[in-house]
Design a protein around this motif. Structure first.
Motif, PDB file in Angstrom:
ATOM      1  N   THR A  31       0.827  -1.195   0.000  1.00  0.00           N
ATOM      2  CA  THR A  31       0.000   0.000   0.000  1.00  0.00           C
ATOM      3  C   THR A  31       0.868   1.253   0.000  1.00  0.00           C
ATOM      4  OG1 THR A  31      -1.752   1.206   1.203  1.00  0.00           O
ATOM      5  CG2 THR A  31      -0.175  -0.025   2.532  1.00  0.00           C
ATOM      6  N   HIS A  32       0.282   2.364  -0.477  1.00  0.00           N
ATOM      7  CA  HIS A  32       0.908   3.675  -0.348  1.00  0.00           C
ATOM      8  C   HIS A  32       0.279   4.464   0.800  1.00  0.00           C
ATOM      9  CE1 HIS A  32       2.300   3.016  -4.575  1.00  0.00           C
ATOM     10  NE2 HIS A  32       3.319   3.712  -4.139  1.00  0.00           N
ATOM     11  N   ASP A  33      -0.761   3.902   1.409  1.00  0.00           N
ATOM     12  CA  ASP A  33      -1.563   4.598   2.402  1.00  0.00           C
ATOM     13  C   ASP A  33      -1.068   4.253   3.812  1.00  0.00           C
ATOM     14  OD1 ASP A  33      -3.585   5.442   4.176  1.00  0.00           O
ATOM     15  OD2 ASP A  33      -5.127   5.229   2.636  1.00  0.00           O
ATOM     16  N   VAL A  34      -0.422   5.211   4.463  1.00  0.00           N
ATOM     17  CA  VAL A  34       0.138   4.971   5.798  1.00  0.00           C
ATOM     18  C   VAL A  34      -0.968   4.660   6.799  1.00  0.00           C
ATOM     19  CG1 VAL A  34       1.375   6.056   7.714  1.00  0.00           C
ATOM     20  CG2 VAL A  34       2.219   6.323   5.375  1.00  0.00           C
ATOM     21  N   ASP A  35      -2.074   5.402   6.746  1.00  0.00           N
ATOM     22  CA  ASP A  35      -3.177   5.146   7.668  1.00  0.00           C
ATOM     23  C   ASP A  35      -3.715   3.725   7.498  1.00  0.00           C
ATOM     24  OD1 ASP A  35      -2.806   7.806   8.269  1.00  0.00           O
ATOM     25  OD2 ASP A  35      -4.922   8.341   8.151  1.00  0.00           O
ATOM     26  N   GLN A  89      -8.048   3.448  16.181  1.00  0.00           N
ATOM     27  CA  GLN A  89      -8.709   4.711  15.878  1.00  0.00           C
ATOM     28  C   GLN A  89      -7.668   5.755  15.497  1.00  0.00           C
ATOM     29  OE1 GLN A  89     -12.018   4.829  15.847  1.00  0.00           O
ATOM     30  NE2 GLN A  89     -12.173   2.727  16.640  1.00  0.00           N
ATOM     31  N   ARG A  90      -7.958   6.534  14.457  1.00  0.00           N
ATOM     32  CA  ARG A  90      -7.036   7.579  14.038  1.00  0.00           C
ATOM     33  C   ARG A  90      -6.857   8.647  15.109  1.00  0.00           C
ATOM     34  NH1 ARG A  90      -9.568   5.959   9.293  1.00  0.00           N
ATOM     35  NH2 ARG A  90      -8.224   5.722   7.468  1.00  0.00           N
ATOM     36  N   THR A  91      -7.825   8.765  16.021  1.00  0.00           N
ATOM     37  CA  THR A  91      -7.747   9.763  17.079  1.00  0.00           C
ATOM     38  C   THR A  91      -6.814   9.347  18.224  1.00  0.00           C
ATOM     39  OG1 THR A  91      -9.738   8.786  18.053  1.00  0.00           O
ATOM     40  CG2 THR A  91     -10.035  10.692  16.618  1.00  0.00           C
ATOM     41  N   ASP A  92      -6.380   8.097  18.232  1.00  0.00           N
ATOM     42  CA  ASP A  92      -5.453   7.604  19.253  1.00  0.00           C
ATOM     43  C   ASP A  92      -4.106   8.315  19.094  1.00  0.00           C
ATOM     44  OD1 ASP A  92      -3.486   5.994  20.640  1.00  0.00           O
ATOM     45  OD2 ASP A  92      -4.959   4.368  20.689  1.00  0.00           O
ATOM     46  N   LEU A  96       2.873   7.172  15.380  1.00  0.00           N
ATOM     47  CA  LEU A  96       3.405   6.211  14.417  1.00  0.00           C
ATOM     48  C   LEU A  96       3.253   6.742  12.992  1.00  0.00           C
ATOM     49  CD1 LEU A  96       4.641   3.508  13.735  1.00  0.00           C
ATOM     50  CD2 LEU A  96       2.371   2.459  13.947  1.00  0.00           C
ATOM     51  N   ARG A  97       2.151   7.385  12.719  1.00  0.00           N
ATOM     52  CA  ARG A  97       1.925   7.975  11.390  1.00  0.00           C
ATOM     53  C   ARG A  97       3.017   8.991  11.063  1.00  0.00           C
ATOM     54  NH1 ARG A  97      -1.006  12.307   9.007  1.00  0.00           N
ATOM     55  NH2 ARG A  97      -2.130  11.677   7.113  1.00  0.00           N
ATOM     56  N   ALA A  98       3.313   9.855  12.024  1.00  0.00           N
ATOM     57  CA  ALA A  98       4.345  10.871  11.810  1.00  0.00           C
ATOM     58  C   ALA A  98       5.721  10.226  11.596  1.00  0.00           C
ATOM     59  CB  ALA A  98       4.384  11.834  12.998  1.00  0.00           C
ATOM     60  N   LEU A  99       6.000   9.175  12.367  1.00  0.00           N
ATOM     61  CA  LEU A  99       7.278   8.473  12.229  1.00  0.00           C
ATOM     62  C   LEU A  99       7.417   7.872  10.829  1.00  0.00           C
ATOM     63  CD1 LEU A  99       9.871   7.085  13.336  1.00  0.00           C
ATOM     64  CD2 LEU A  99       8.398   5.191  14.062  1.00  0.00           C
ATOM     65  N   LEU A 100       6.373   7.184  10.381  1.00  0.00           N
ATOM     66  CA  LEU A 100       6.433   6.527   9.081  1.00  0.00           C
ATOM     67  C   LEU A 100       6.508   7.541   7.943  1.00  0.00           C
ATOM     68  CD1 LEU A 100       3.809   3.724   9.765  1.00  0.00           C
ATOM     69  CD2 LEU A 100       6.277   3.410   9.505  1.00  0.00           C
TER      70      LEU A 100
END
Length: 242
Positions: free
Chosen positions: A181-185, A215-218, A224-228
């Protein structure tokens, strides 16, 4: 998974060269039953090449590739045969009609499409067609399920529903899964481990230590999103976007 458990997928030192360019240059990867691993990386870094090698659609130029005999692929496009009804697409290639129809209906029931078993592919929406492709992949009870950006062509709402369905089906069938995937989320929502492929090798291997459903709000999700995104070379302004 215990480190001593036998791996379903075990590849060592895999190289794949196109012309004078080594797209894969010494890739090592082990997957166990039930592992869900997402593979990220910029375009052209060999993600789909690696998936095709695992699927048996391409061959490595060097290295060892051990994969289960029973494996299935879901591509970005459903790749249904227009001249075959939905249930026949689920068991495409088999000639045991009565037995296979029963198997097809069970698989279609799992993806919520039993009522569409006699439909023609042209009558399906994009999300429905992709659910048929997923039913086809799981009908053979694969030891390895390969997902090559299977949600990329879907609208946002359908994609969310497909994420929930895929997570449920993976939990039920328990194959080893590699999601390109290209989608980090998407990777964080579905995977137990996230790898980043760049320069021909796996440079990042992160365990997703967040309870499911995620949950994206976690706050841990955002970290982790920012790290990736940072490891993928995406700037802070983009990383902060919803």
């Amino acid at each position: 998974m215990s480190p001593s458990a036998e791996a379903v997928v075990d590849i060592r030192g895999v190289r794949r060269v196109f012309g004078d360019r080594a797209v894969l240059n010494g890739v090592d990867l082990r997957l166990h039953q039930g592992d869900v691993v997402a593979l990220l990386g910029p375009s052209g870094t060999g993600k789909t090449t690696l998936l095709r090698i695992l699927a048996g659609l391409d061959a490595a130029d060097d290295g060892r590739v051990l994969v289960p005999k029973a494996r299935s692929v879901v591509f970005q496009e459903p790749r249904l045969v227009p001249a075959r009804r939905v249930w026949r697409n689920v068991v495409l290639g088999s000639r045991h009609v009565r037995r296979d129809r029963s198997r097809a209906v069970r698989a279609l029931t799992e993806v919520g499409l039993a009522s569409h078993q006699n439909a023609w592919p042209v009558t399906l929406s994009g999300g429905e067609a992709q659910r048929v492709a997923l039913a086809r992949a799981l009908a053979t009870e694969p030891g390895l399920l390969l997902l090559d950006e299977p949600f990329a062509a879907l609208d946002a709402l359908t994609r969310i529903r497909m994420h929930d369905l895929v997570a449920e089906l993976i939990g039920r069938h328990n194959p080893a899964v590699l999601l390109v995937t290209h989608d980090v989320d998407e990777a964080i929502l579905l995977a137990d481990r996230i790898l980043i492929l760049d320069g021909g090798t796996i440079g990042v291997d992160v365990t997703v230590d967040i309870e499911k459903p995620r949950q994206r709000t976690d706050g841990r999700f955002a970290e982790l999103r920012a790290l990736l995104l940072g490891r993928l070379g995406v700037g802070q302004a983009t990383a902060a976007a919803p």
